[in-house]
Design an enzyme around this catalytic site. Structure first.
Site, PDB file in Angstrom:
ATOM      1  N   SER A 252       0.848  -1.193   0.000  1.00 22.83           N
ATOM      2  CA  SER A 252       0.000   0.000   0.000  1.00 22.83           C
ATOM      3  C   SER A 252       0.877   1.233   0.000  1.00 22.83           C
ATOM      4  CB  SER A 252      -0.900   0.020   1.246  1.00 22.83           C
ATOM      5  OG  SER A 252      -0.115   0.216   2.416  1.00 22.83           O
ATOM      6  N   LYS A 253       0.309   2.337  -0.474  1.00 23.64           N
ATOM      7  CA  LYS A 253       1.064   3.584  -0.576  1.00 23.64           C
ATOM      8  C   LYS A 253       1.418   4.149   0.790  1.00 23.64           C
ATOM      9  CE  LYS A 253      -3.205   6.277  -1.190  1.00 23.64           C
ATOM     10  NZ  LYS A 253      -3.974   7.110  -2.133  1.00 23.64           N
ATOM     11  N   ARG A 254       0.812   3.623   1.862  1.00 25.73           N
ATOM     12  CA  ARG A 254       1.159   4.081   3.201  1.00 25.73           C
ATOM     13  C   ARG A 254       2.574   3.648   3.595  1.00 25.73           C
ATOM     14  NH1 ARG A 254      -3.072   5.647   6.577  1.00 25.73           N
ATOM     15  NH2 ARG A 254      -4.396   7.002   5.316  1.00 25.73           N
TER      16      ARG A 254
END
Length: 496
Positions: A252-254
């Site tokens: 995920s982009k997190r």
């Protein structure tokens, strides 16, 4: 059998490396069997889909060296290849299901459905539709439709028994029908959901094998049921393992940059990135890690896919990219790649209007533009010495990162509006708010507008630099994260 596979990205944001990963394996499987690989755009989300996102997806996949036989830009015998241009087809098939008694009209309001969901969660039940509108009298349904009452079309699902899904990699997968929701097929605006459009398009486009991420396993019973209701033969299913962060969570982009644009902007070679994606859960017969697309195509076998979640390790990608730079590029080729990457005319024309007013000599260009041609900046705590309240600084940067995640499309005015709104919500003057962001993005405040800088850097690289600054300052501990999330939610902006 004429093998036909497809990739069906949704143009609702930056092109995702997961899309390229699934596209690569679909391409390889099709070519292994002398078949066709199709690209279809799933743009039924009218509010979030954009032409810019579609163009970025096509350009990014082509940059990687992936080519399709049929698609919205190349045409084909099953055009159109954008779902927004096929809405009449889906409505016709929804009517078929209604006529055959396999679907029903649901008039439940969002308020009722929200209340139902809360009740189910409180009772620790599987969330799902309770069949409230199944028992409506046919005449009553006809009257309400004629009156223009808002409604959706849902599919009927058995409440008892077990659905057995056949998977090319996993064998038999058993899922109880009681865990399968009565899926909405046609939304109130007449547009289909993914599930109806996916099944109808795969059948009409003669798709024989569906290779997709394992997150779709739980949707397989719904799709199997729709094929049964229509009387069609279902394609073979193959659920690929998901790409994972180093902590084994879903990529995920997190935690990791996910946009193909980020990796292109960082200076990764397309051959190296595609090579890296190819070894995600798959290996060459001789186990070598560096190989070309042609070599992967020549040696591909779906049976060699491992079901262990492949870890997307940036250090490993860096190592592989270095091999490609050193072993596959002559000095002339490296010079060409560098010029194409950073000093191409489009990049210069985008940058020079901001730098020209600051230049006295041509030699002023390199130091002024260096941060725009860099990856992660060598930040230290000394860069942020002006801020004595470290916790407040980290919180502000964390809020900024979360707010930037909601900016789409990534346009200058939208970026400025997002950070200005956040500054106002936090009770800060915009100049004071932007000051630490200048450091996180450019390493200095003595540079061009930070908003313009972020626009040119792109969304993923901008967020990655903010995240890098947060981590350098000590980050947000798991213990504090919930408090920080609550504080952000209290501002009234988009959820963290």
């Amino acid at each position: 059998m004429n093998v036909r596979t497809r990739i069906a990205p949704s143009p609702t944001g930056d092109p995702h490396v997961g899309t390229a990963y699934i596209a690569l394996f679909n391409l390889c499987f099709a070519r292994q069997h002398g078949g066709k690989f199709i690209l279809r755009i799933e743009d039924t989300d009218q509010q979030r889909s954009t032409d810019e996102s579609e163009a970025a997806i096509l350009a990014s996949l082509r940059w990687l060296g992936l080519e399709w036989d049929e698609g919205p830009d190349v045409g084909g015998p099953h055009a159109p290849y954008r779902q927004s241009e096929r809405s009449g087809i889906y409505r016709q098939h929804a009517d078929i299901l209604l006529e055959r008694g396999h679907a029903f009209r649901c008039f439940c309001t969002s308020e009722r459905l929200d209340a139902l969901r809360r009740e189910q969660q409180a009772a620790q039940q599987t969330p799902g539709y309770d069949g409230h509108c199944l028992a409506l009298d046919a005449a009553d349904v006809e009257r309400r439709v004629a009156a223009g009452e808002s409604h959706v079309v849902r599919m009927k699902v058995p409440r008892e028994g077990v659905c057995v899904v056949q998977d090319m990699l996993r064998g038999e997968i058993s899922i109880e029908w009681s865990q399968v929701d009565m899926q909405v097929l046609l939304k109130a605006d007449g547009m289909p959901t993914y599930h109806l459009a996916n099944v109808v398009d795969d059948h009409l486009m003669e798709i024989t094998h569906v290779l997709r991420g394992e997150e779709w396993i739980n949707s397989a019973p719904k799709h199997m049921l729709l094929y049964q209701y229509f009387g069609w033969q279902m394609p073979a299913l193959c659920h690929m393992p998901l790409l994972r962060n180093p902590d084994k969570s879903k990529l995920s982009k997190r935690k990791n940059p996910t946009s193909i644009l980020y990796y292109r902007r960082m200076g990764y070679l397309p051959e190296a990135l595609l090579n890296y994606l190819g070894r995600m859960g798959w290996s060459m017969p001789d186990e070598r890690e560096k190989f070309t697309l042609a070599e992967m195509l020549a040696n591909f076998a779906i049976e060699r896919v491992s079901l262990g979640g492949p870890v997307f390790d940036l250090a490993k990608l860096d190592w592989l990219n270095a091999l490609w730079i050193r072993e596959n590029l002559s000095l002339d080729q490296l010079a060409d790649r560098l010029q194409e990457w950073a000093l191409n005319r489009d990049n210069l024309l985008q940058l020079l209007p901001h730098l020209q007013p600051r230049m006295e000599r041509l030699s002023d260009f390199a130091p002024a533009a260096a941060f725009l041609a860099s990856g992660m900046l060598p930040l230290t705590e000394a860069h942020f010495a002006a801020w004595t309240d470290r916790d407040a600084l980290v919180r502000q940067l964390q809020f900024t990162q979360w707010r930037l995640e909601s900016v789409t499309p990534w346009e200058r005015d939208r970026i400025f509006a997002a950070v200005k709104a956040l500054a106002e919500e936090m009770g800060l003057k915009i100049r004071d708010f932007l000051a630490p962001l200048f450091i996180a993005i450019a390493g200095t405040s003595a540079t061009i507008s930070v908003i313009d800088s972020m626009h040119m850097l792109g969304s993923d690289l901008s967020r990655a630099r903010v995240r890098h600054a947060i981590e350098m300052l000590g980050g947000v501990s798991k213990k504090k994260l919930k408090d920080v999330e609550k504080a952000y939610a209290a501002l009234g902006g988009p959820p963290a």
